[in-house]
Scaffold this active site. Structure first.
Site, PDB file in Angstrom:
ATOM      1  N   HIS A 233      -4.397  14.685  -9.306  1.00  0.00           N
ATOM      2  CA  HIS A 233      -4.847  13.299  -9.488  1.00  0.00           C
ATOM      3  C   HIS A 233      -4.089  12.600 -10.613  1.00  0.00           C
ATOM      4  CE1 HIS A 233      -7.817  10.023  -9.806  1.00  0.00           C
ATOM      5  NE2 HIS A 233      -8.074  10.334  -8.548  1.00  0.00           N
TER       6      HIS A 233
ATOM      7  N   ASP B  11       0.841  -1.199   0.000  1.00  0.00           N
ATOM      8  CA  ASP B  11       0.000   0.000   0.000  1.00  0.00           C
ATOM      9  C   ASP B  11       0.878   1.252   0.000  1.00  0.00           C
ATOM     10  OD1 ASP B  11      -3.109   0.736   0.855  1.00  0.00           O
ATOM     11  OD2 ASP B  11      -1.622   2.225   1.518  1.00  0.00           O
TER      12      ASP B  11
ATOM     13  N   ASN C  75      -1.901  12.998  -4.337  1.00  0.00           N
ATOM     14  CA  ASN C  75      -3.028  13.504  -5.119  1.00  0.00           C
ATOM     15  C   ASN C  75      -3.286  14.979  -4.800  1.00  0.00           C
ATOM     16  OD1 ASN C  75      -3.850  11.369  -6.680  1.00  0.00           O
ATOM     17  ND2 ASN C  75      -5.217  10.513  -5.142  1.00  0.00           N
TER      18      ASN C  75
ATOM     19  N   GLU D  25      -4.825   2.509  -4.065  1.00  0.00           N
ATOM     20  CA  GLU D  25      -3.359   2.585  -4.103  1.00  0.00           C
ATOM     21  C   GLU D  25      -2.752   1.325  -3.507  1.00  0.00           C
ATOM     22  OE1 GLU D  25      -5.177   3.458  -1.753  1.00  0.00           O
ATOM     23  OE2 GLU D  25      -4.151   4.066   0.070  1.00  0.00           O
TER      24      GLU D  25
ATOM     25  N   ASP E  33      -2.020   9.198 -10.570  1.00  0.00           N
ATOM     26  CA  ASP E  33      -2.181   8.080 -11.519  1.00  0.00           C
ATOM     27  C   ASP E  33      -0.836   7.624 -12.062  1.00  0.00           C
ATOM     28  OD1 ASP E  33      -4.866   8.047 -11.212  1.00  0.00           O
ATOM     29  OD2 ASP E  33      -5.374   8.878 -13.179  1.00  0.00           O
TER      30      ASP E  33
HETATM   31  N1  LIG Z   1      -4.732   9.303  -8.487  1.00  0.00           N
HETATM   32  C1  LIG Z   1      -5.447   8.277  -8.022  1.00  0.00           C
HETATM   33  N2  LIG Z   1      -5.804   8.263  -6.727  1.00  0.00           N
HETATM   34  C2  LIG Z   1      -6.490   7.215  -6.261  1.00  0.00           C
HETATM   35  C3  LIG Z   1      -6.835   6.141  -7.089  1.00  0.00           C
HETATM   36  N3  LIG Z   1      -7.529   5.240  -6.339  1.00  0.00           N
HETATM   37  C4  LIG Z   1      -7.583   5.747  -5.083  1.00  0.00           C
HETATM   38  N4  LIG Z   1      -6.954   6.933  -5.034  1.00  0.00           N
HETATM   39  C5  LIG Z   1      -6.776   7.835  -3.894  1.00  0.00           C
HETATM   40  O1  LIG Z   1      -5.904   7.229  -2.953  1.00  0.00           O
HETATM   41  C6  LIG Z   1      -6.099   7.902  -1.739  1.00  0.00           C
HETATM   42  C7  LIG Z   1      -6.001   6.901  -0.627  1.00  0.00           C
HETATM   43  O2  LIG Z   1      -6.071   7.649   0.558  1.00  0.00           O
HETATM   44  P1  LIG Z   1      -6.086   6.977   2.004  1.00  0.00           P
HETATM   45  O3  LIG Z   1      -6.930   5.743   1.949  1.00  0.00           O
HETATM   46  O4  LIG Z   1      -6.419   8.025   2.979  1.00  0.00           O
HETATM   47  O5  LIG Z   1      -4.632   6.470   2.197  1.00  0.00           O
HETATM   48  P2  LIG Z   1      -3.252   7.215   2.147  1.00  0.00           P
HETATM   49  O6  LIG Z   1      -3.388   8.683   1.892  1.00  0.00           O
HETATM   50  O7  LIG Z   1      -2.400   6.469   1.174  1.00  0.00           O
HETATM   51  O8  LIG Z   1      -2.713   6.999   3.584  1.00  0.00           O
HETATM   52  P3  LIG Z   1      -2.130   5.681   4.244  1.00  0.00           P
HETATM   53  O9  LIG Z   1      -2.577   4.520   3.411  1.00  0.00           O
HETATM   54  O10 LIG Z   1      -2.702   5.637   5.595  1.00  0.00           O
HETATM   55  O11 LIG Z   1      -0.663   5.833   4.222  1.00  0.00           O
HETATM   56  C8  LIG Z   1      -7.475   8.580  -1.814  1.00  0.00           C
HETATM   57  O12 LIG Z   1      -7.276   9.974  -1.873  1.00  0.00           O
HETATM   58  C9  LIG Z   1      -8.048   8.079  -3.121  1.00  0.00           C
HETATM   59  O13 LIG Z   1      -8.820   9.069  -3.772  1.00  0.00           O
HETATM   60  C10 LIG Z   1      -6.466   6.206  -8.464  1.00  0.00           C
HETATM   61  O14 LIG Z   1      -6.731   5.328  -9.279  1.00  0.00           O
HETATM   62  N5  LIG Z   1      -5.754   7.283  -8.883  1.00  0.00           N
END
Ligand SMILES: Nc1nc2c(ncn2[C@@H]2O[C@H](COP(=O)(O)OP(=O)(O)OP(=O)(O)O)[C@@H](O)[C@H]2O)c(=O)[nH]1
Length: 383
Positions: free
Chosen positions: A261, A248, A256, A291, A265
């Site tokens: 965004h 992860d 982002n 992610e 990606d």
């Molecule tokens: N650019 C992009 N962002 C994505 C995608 N799928 C999910 N996300 C973003 O990934 C982010 C995940 O955020 P969180 O679940 O808070 O996790 P994090 O910020 O990585 O924090 P931790 O996992 O706790 O380290 C969210 O802002 C989602 O919008 C994608 O396909 N593309």
């Protein structure tokens, strides 16, 4: 610093095999054709019914078919042109022979030589439809038909049906109808075959779309679920160790939010390639969602899984991602235990991942053994 120059490991395509099998089959058809022409030549020669030009043309045709087969093997990049040339050569021979018999000698017609040539014409159309695309084959067949039957029709119309002997007019008419029937039948078969190929192509595309993550082009969650089930089944059957890892991205939301965004990606795409470049062919990597990536390693104990996860974590931390900021990952590793199903092992990997996050991120954590059995799979006595 690691580089992404090494592309995703190429996956073998079923298409490659099918294409080369078809190409091989067609080359063999040319060889068989060469043998059959030689056989006809030998029979006619032995029976004393071979005509003056066939003494030379038939052996030449036989050699040419072999030459086309060899050229197709040697220069596969010229396959369309070579196939067209082979079809045109064979049909030119047939058409020229019929026209010579009709127009180079005064009537009456040599019935044996005429009929023994004409009955090979369907083979001429057949080769066109086997070797060429349906539209080109139809065009070639129409040209063959016109070259034969237009002059024939003109002569019959101007000199009368009895010019080449009694009954020739009706024979020519029936022959023309039969040729049209052959061409229509072959065109129908070729159209059905092309439709079948298109449907197969569409089904393959749908399958790819249904199992591939469009962003990273890695297997998606559905595909990884299936692969994990298959790995568990194989592990149970052979009592082999299987280890899974959930990977992860740390603070991905900040990427982002800070870089947009689209940059997020691109990080996911680069990360997918970076991880894939460091794996064995038997390891399966896919995008599990957002992610998060899932790695399934067959024939792998947790100790080796931890080593691999550390290597991946280090290479991600050292990699220069496009947006210019450092990216780290946290990884939860779990070895499949006896009695584990996919949900159970994933839940333990997930718990380990959250311990890695809680402990400060950019870490690898090994899942705790299950409280009840806690037996790594390869150590358990399974049926
Ligand atoms: N650019 C992009 N962002 C994505 C995608 N799928 C999910 N996300 C973003 O990934 C982010 C995940 O955020 P969180 O679940 O808070 O996790 P994090 O910020 O990585 O924090 P931790 O996992 O706790 O380290 C969210 O802002 C989602 O919008 C994608 O396909 N593309």
């Amino acid at each position: 610093m690691p580089s992404l120059s090494r592309p995703n490991r190429p996956r073998p395509s079923a298409d490659d095999g099918a294409e080369s099998a078809e190409a091989r089959g067609l080359r063999w058809l040319l060889v068989i054709g060469a043998v059959l022409i030689a056989l006809v030549c030998a029979i006619e020669w032995a029976q004393g019914v071979i005509n003056a030009w066939d003494r030379w043309l038939q052996p030449a045709m036989s050699v040419l078919q072999l030459a086309y087969a060899a050229a197709l093997a040697r220069w596969p990049q010229h396959t369309p042109r070579l196939r067209l040339a082979a079809v045109v050569t064979f049909n030119s021979y047939l058409v020229a022979t019929v026209l010579l018999l009709l127009f180079a000698f005064p009537p009456p017609l040599n019935q044996y030589q005429f009929l023994s040539t004409v009955y090979w014409l369907p083979l001429g159309y057949g080769t066109a439809f086997v070797f060429l695309r349906p539209r080109v084959a139809l065009a070639v067949s129409a040209v063959i038909f016109a070259l034969l039957f237009v002059p024939l029709g003109l002569v019959l119309a101007s000199r009368g049906a009895a010019h080449w002997g009694p009954d020739f007019g009706s024979l020519a008419a029936v022959l023309a109808v039969a040729q049209v029937a052959y061409i229509v039948l072959l065109a129908a078969i070729a159209t059905i075959r092309a439709g079948y190929h298109r449907a197969e192509e569409r089904a393959r595309l749908m399958q790819t779309l249904a199992t591939t993550d469009p962003l990273t082009e890695l297997p998606n969650r559905r595909a990884m679920g299936e692969r994990l089930h298959a790995a568990l089944a194989a592990a149970r059957r052979h009592a082999e160790p299987v280890t899974v890892a959930l990977i992860d991205v740390d603070h991905f939301k900040r990427i982002n939010d800070g870089h947009g965004h689209a940059a997020g990606d691109r990080v996911l795409v680069q990360l997918g390639r970076l991880l894939a470049a460091d794996l064995r062919a038997s390891d399966q990597l896919g995008r599990w969602g957002g992610e998060e990536f899932l790695l399934v390693c067959g024939h792998t104990r947790s100790s080796a899984g931890i080593e691999l996860a550390e290597r991946l974590r280090n290479s991600v931390a050292a990699f220069a991602f496009g947006h210019g900021a450092r990216v780290t990952v946290s990884i939860g590793v779990a070895q499949v235990e006896s009695g584990d199903d996919a949900d159970a092992v994933l839940a333990r990997a997930d718990a380990a991942l959250y311990r890695a996050k809680d402990a400060g991120r950019n870490r690898v954590e090994l899942a705790n053994a299950r409280a009840s059995t806690g037996q790594p799979l390869e150590a358990s006595a399974l049926p």
